[in-house]
Scaffold this active site. Structure first.
Site, PDB file in Angstrom:
ATOM      1  N   HIS A   1      88.507  93.811  21.779  1.00  0.00           N
ATOM      2  CA  HIS A   1      88.528  92.507  21.104  1.00  0.00           C
ATOM      3  C   HIS A   1      87.214  91.763  21.301  1.00  0.00           C
ATOM      4  CE1 HIS A   1      90.068  91.950  25.215  1.00  0.00           C
ATOM      5  NE2 HIS A   1      89.423  90.792  25.178  1.00  0.00           N
ATOM      6  N   ALA A   2      86.874  90.935  20.348  1.00  0.00           N
ATOM      7  CA  ALA A   2      85.639  90.144  20.440  1.00  0.00           C
ATOM      8  C   ALA A   2      85.635  89.056  19.382  1.00  0.00           C
ATOM      9  CB  ALA A   2      84.427  91.042  20.233  1.00  0.00           C
TER      10      ALA A   2
END
Lengths: 151, 135
Positions: free
Chosen positions: A64-65
């Protein structure tokens, strides 16, 4: 909540990737972003992985980012029957991926809420690996939504 | 894409990651994900992650300073003032000051631009329509 983010076109049930880098690339590719955006997101995801793997163990990873180049929250789900070496916490190959990417501004906090939901879902999925046996995309999505509903 | 713009975006994304990892809410989720309840262990993990981000940021700042030393100073000035040093343009609007940017910006996608109203660095995505295009 995941219903709005889970899309058939963002689901890969037969991932080809063998390595972490290939897996990130394959998952990002489903978003069909322009090449420059894709490169930046990939770089951000790789950086995130380099500071601590999102392979949480028991065959599941949640890369995730957040990135300035995005203007909405994206979720990709991928399954690899062979498994991917993802430097997971338990050292085991990863078979199920939830990739969550979001813009920096997120007034409805969709990103954190979704991450929390996925965390709960992952715990359930880790107990019962039924997801390895579902090959129909609609059925797969319904299975995830059903599990989410049970939370 | 302009190399300075790319570095500013990377710096921005790293700083978002830094903010995220520093937040209690995010760490609660990570603790749930990793099934790790030992607070000391989580704190150690967070400190190591923040240190890795700091090193990465230093690398980018050095590269940015090689291109033009004023860029980082300006980025930092905006970051201190607004909480971010670069803003996205969505539908022709600067998401920092919410004023409309010139239509010509859309054709300059990939270049290092600044908002004519607030002065912040801008990321103009390819294909986002400005008012001019809609008219």
């Amino acid at each position: 909540m995941l219903k709005n983010l889970l899309k058939k076109e963002h689901l890969i049930l037969d991932m080809k990737a063998k390595t972490k880098e290939e897996a990130l690339k394959e998952l990002v590719s489903v978003f069909q972003l322009p090449e420059d955006k894709e490169q930046i997101i990939l770089e951000t995801l790789k950086k995130r992985e380099s500071i601590g793997s999102t392979g949480i163990g028991k065959g599941i990873a949640i890369p995730h980012a957040r990135s300035l180049v995005l203007d909405k929250v994206y979720l990709a789900v991928g399954r690899s029957k062979e498994g991917v070496d993802f430097d997971a916490l338990d050292g085991q190959p990863v078979h199920l991926f939830f990739m969550l990417c979001a813009p920096p501004q997120d007034p409805n906090t969709t990103y954190l809420l979704a991450l929390g939901k996925i965390a709960s879902l992952a715990r359930k999925l880790a107990k019962n690996r039924e997801y390895m046996n579902i090959d129909d995309p609609d059925e797969f999505i319904n299975y995830l939504l059903q599990l989410e509903g049970e939370q | 894409m302009d190399p300075a713009l790319e570095k500013l975006i990377r710096l921005h994304d790293l700083e978002k990651m830094e903010e995220e990892i520093s937040s209690e809410e995010y760490m609660k989720i990570i603790s749930k994900l990793r099934q790790e309840e030992d607070e000391e262990e989580l704190k150690k993990m967070r400190d190591e992650a923040l240190e890795a981000i700091r090193r990465e940021k230093e690398k980018i700042i050095k590269e940015l300073n090689k291109i033009n030393p004023t860029y980082y100073n300006r980025y930092r000035m905006f970051k201190n003032a607004y909480g971010h040093g670069i803003a996205q343009v969505v539908e022709g609007i600067c998401l920092n000051c919410f004023s409309r940017v010139p239509t010509s910006f859309i054709t300059q996608h990939g270049k290092l631009l600044r908002c004519p109203n607030c002065g912040i660095f801008l990321y103009v995505p390819k294909g986002k329509k400005t008012e001019g295009e809609r008219l």
